[in-house]
Write a protein that holds these residues in place. Structure first.
Motif, PDB file in Angstrom:
ATOM      1  N   ALA A  69       8.621   0.316  -2.674  1.00  0.00           N
ATOM      2  CA  ALA A  69       7.729   0.681  -3.773  1.00  0.00           C
ATOM      3  C   ALA A  69       6.782   1.789  -3.341  1.00  0.00           C
ATOM      4  O   ALA A  69       5.976   1.612  -2.425  1.00  0.00           O
ATOM      5  CB  ALA A  69       6.935  -0.536  -4.240  1.00  0.00           C
ATOM      6  N   ASP A  70       6.888   2.935  -4.000  1.00  0.00           N
ATOM      7  CA  ASP A  70       5.983   4.053  -3.755  1.00  0.00           C
ATOM      8  C   ASP A  70       4.869   3.965  -4.793  1.00  0.00           C
ATOM      9  O   ASP A  70       5.085   4.218  -5.983  1.00  0.00           O
ATOM     10  CB  ASP A  70       6.739   5.370  -3.887  1.00  0.00           C
ATOM     11  N   THR A  71       3.659   3.582  -4.349  1.00  0.00           N
ATOM     12  CA  THR A  71       2.568   3.280  -5.283  1.00  0.00           C
ATOM     13  C   THR A  71       1.302   4.097  -5.002  1.00  0.00           C
ATOM     14  O   THR A  71       0.197   3.614  -5.197  1.00  0.00           O
ATOM     15  CB  THR A  71       2.231   1.785  -5.237  1.00  0.00           C
ATOM     16  N   ALA A  72       1.476   5.324  -4.548  1.00  0.00           N
ATOM     17  CA  ALA A  72       0.333   6.206  -4.267  1.00  0.00           C
ATOM     18  C   ALA A  72      -0.650   5.548  -3.292  1.00  0.00           C
ATOM     19  O   ALA A  72      -1.862   5.759  -3.377  1.00  0.00           O
ATOM     20  CB  ALA A  72      -0.377   6.591  -5.565  1.00  0.00           C
ATOM     21  N   GLY A  73      -0.133   4.743  -2.366  1.00  0.00           N
ATOM     22  CA  GLY A  73      -0.965   4.115  -1.355  1.00  0.00           C
ATOM     23  C   GLY A  73      -1.672   2.857  -1.818  1.00  0.00           C
ATOM     24  O   GLY A  73      -2.409   2.250  -1.031  1.00  0.00           O
ATOM     25  N   ARG A  74      -1.460   2.429  -3.059  1.00  0.00           N
ATOM     26  CA  ARG A  74      -2.169   1.247  -3.575  1.00  0.00           C
ATOM     27  C   ARG A  74      -1.689  -0.048  -2.918  1.00  0.00           C
ATOM     28  O   ARG A  74      -2.488  -0.914  -2.591  1.00  0.00           O
ATOM     29  CB  ARG A  74      -1.984   1.175  -5.087  1.00  0.00           C
ATOM     30  N   TRP A  75      -0.356  -0.193  -2.767  1.00  0.00           N
ATOM     31  CA  TRP A  75       0.219  -1.425  -2.250  1.00  0.00           C
ATOM     32  C   TRP A  75       1.189  -1.101  -1.118  1.00  0.00           C
ATOM     33  O   TRP A  75       1.492   0.065  -0.879  1.00  0.00           O
ATOM     34  CB  TRP A  75       0.914  -2.182  -3.385  1.00  0.00           C
ATOM     35  N   PRO A  76       1.682  -2.098  -0.397  1.00  0.00           N
ATOM     36  CA  PRO A  76       2.510  -1.832   0.791  1.00  0.00           C
ATOM     37  C   PRO A  76       3.698  -0.913   0.505  1.00  0.00           C
ATOM     38  O   PRO A  76       4.380  -1.036  -0.507  1.00  0.00           O
ATOM     39  CB  PRO A  76       2.984  -3.230   1.194  1.00  0.00           C
ATOM     40  N   PHE A  77       3.912  -0.007   1.424  1.00  0.00           N
ATOM     41  CA  PHE A  77       5.018   0.948   1.355  1.00  0.00           C
ATOM     42  C   PHE A  77       5.904   0.674   2.556  1.00  0.00           C
ATOM     43  O   PHE A  77       5.586   1.053   3.678  1.00  0.00           O
ATOM     44  CB  PHE A  77       4.470   2.377   1.373  1.00  0.00           C
ATOM     45  N   VAL A  78       7.026  -0.031   2.325  1.00  0.00           N
ATOM     46  CA  VAL A  78       7.891  -0.489   3.403  1.00  0.00           C
ATOM     47  C   VAL A  78       9.333  -0.168   3.053  1.00  0.00           C
ATOM     48  O   VAL A  78       9.760  -0.328   1.909  1.00  0.00           O
ATOM     49  CB  VAL A  78       7.733  -2.015   3.625  1.00  0.00           C
ATOM     50  N   GLY A  79      10.086   0.283   4.042  1.00  0.00           N
ATOM     51  CA  GLY A  79      11.490   0.618   3.823  1.00  0.00           C
ATOM     52  C   GLY A  79      12.430  -0.292   4.573  1.00  0.00           C
ATOM     53  O   GLY A  79      13.459   0.152   5.083  1.00  0.00           O
ATOM     54  N   GLU A  80      12.103  -1.573   4.656  1.00  0.00           N
ATOM     55  CA  GLU A  80      12.919  -2.526   5.401  1.00  0.00           C
ATOM     56  C   GLU A  80      14.184  -2.883   4.626  1.00  0.00           C
ATOM     57  O   GLU A  80      14.144  -3.173   3.429  1.00  0.00           O
ATOM     58  CB  GLU A  80      12.114  -3.792   5.666  1.00  0.00           C
ATOM     59  N   VAL A  81      15.325  -2.874   5.305  1.00  0.00           N
ATOM     60  CA  VAL A  81      16.590  -3.271   4.693  1.00  0.00           C
ATOM     61  C   VAL A  81      16.764  -4.774   4.889  1.00  0.00           C
ATOM     62  O   VAL A  81      16.851  -5.253   6.016  1.00  0.00           O
ATOM     63  CB  VAL A  81      17.774  -2.517   5.329  1.00  0.00           C
TER      64      VAL A  81
END
Length: 297
Positions: free
Chosen positions: A201-213
């Protein structure tokens, strides 16, 4: 617009979250297009659309049947799970409400029923026991979903249930988290155990930004990289997302994506679903088309 797939790469579906927005009329939608034909139009531009009305209330079977009939044969819907389960019940005592959700018409989509998104509220902290109990309830295929749907609230769902399937098909689930307590290896390991995708989720830095598979597919929600729900993605940003998608679909892990578990997931081709939710300034459909061109190229 059919997704692309090969033996060495997963398929990719890029689309939008919702399709009925008044500001889009005369900008994305032709000015003379009747509102009733907006889904028909959008489904010819994208290979998938996320239905978010299911988050706010139970929809009726006739709506699902209409959505099925208005879209191309190879089209797929993602379904946003009910906030009654995630936000009000907070995943506690949801057996019957979950059954009613699956009885409400999802099964009428047939082959067009794609991944189901479960979005947690920002105040929901990582609770492995509660999550595991919920994951145990989630159907893995439409046969299980049908058996679950039969346990619906009969009084509530009288005259508004779909309790049949054309055949058994696998079901996929994705979890969107909004609290930093989820950014621990235990979370990734739990999701992998149940083959549930952790939403990127790309949320403009509001919430966690994680690219885990964490599953055999990826689920991306792009809400805006600078202003939540509003800012668009420039050429450089779209190029970056296209590169990441290309890596994920080949079974790799993009080096520029934050991770919470350093273990290496199995390197196998993975399908990717990507939805733009930056709709406030009519950027979502054009950004989705821009990314589609890059991935297609």
């Amino acid at each position: 617009m059919s997704p692309r797939k090969s033996p060495t790469q997963g398929s990719v579906r890029i689309g939008i979250s919702g399709w009925r927005y008044a500001p889009w009329r005369g900008v994305f939608y032709p000015g003379d297009l009747p509102q009733r034909r907006e889904l028909e139009y959008a489904s010819r531009c994208f290979s998938s659309i996320e239905i978010n009305g299911t988050f706010y209330s139970l929809q009726r079977p006739e709506s699902f049947r209409q959505w099925h009939d208005e879209t191309p044969d190879d089209f797929v819907f993602a379904i946003k799970g009910s906030r009654y389960l995630t936000h009000l019940r907070r995943l506690r005592d949801v057996d019957t409400p979950l059954a009613s959700f699956f009885a409400s018409g999802l099964l009428a989509l047939g082959s067009k029923l794609g991944p189901i998104l479960w979005q947690l509220p920002p105040s929901f902290r990582f609770d492995p026991e509660r999550l595991r109990a919920f994951f145990e309830l989630l159907p893995k295929d439409t046969g299980q979903a049908l058996r679950l749907a039969r346990r619906r609230d009969v009084a509530l769902m009288k005259g508004r249930s779909v309790l049949s399937i054309d055949r058994e098909r696998p079901l996929r689930h994705a979890l969107e988290v909004r609290h930093t307590s989820f950014c621990v290896p235990e979370c990734a390991q739990l999701l992998r155990e149940y083959n549930i995708a952790l939403v990127v989720a790309d949320t403009a830095g509001r919430w966690p930004f994680v690219g885990e598979v964490t599953a055999d597919f990826l689920y991306l929600r792009l809400h805006g990289d600078e202003e939540l729900y509003a800012s668009g993605y420039d050429d450089e940003a779209l190029d970056n997302w296209a590169r990441r998608i290309a890596t994920w679909r080949r079974g790799g892990q993009p080096r520029d994506m934050p991770r919470i578990d350093k273990g290496a997931p199995e390197r196998v081709p993975r399908d990717v679903y990507c939805y733009f939710d930056n709709d406030a300034k009519v950027r979502a459909p054009f950004d989705a088309q821009g990314l589609e061109k890059r991935v297609g190229g």
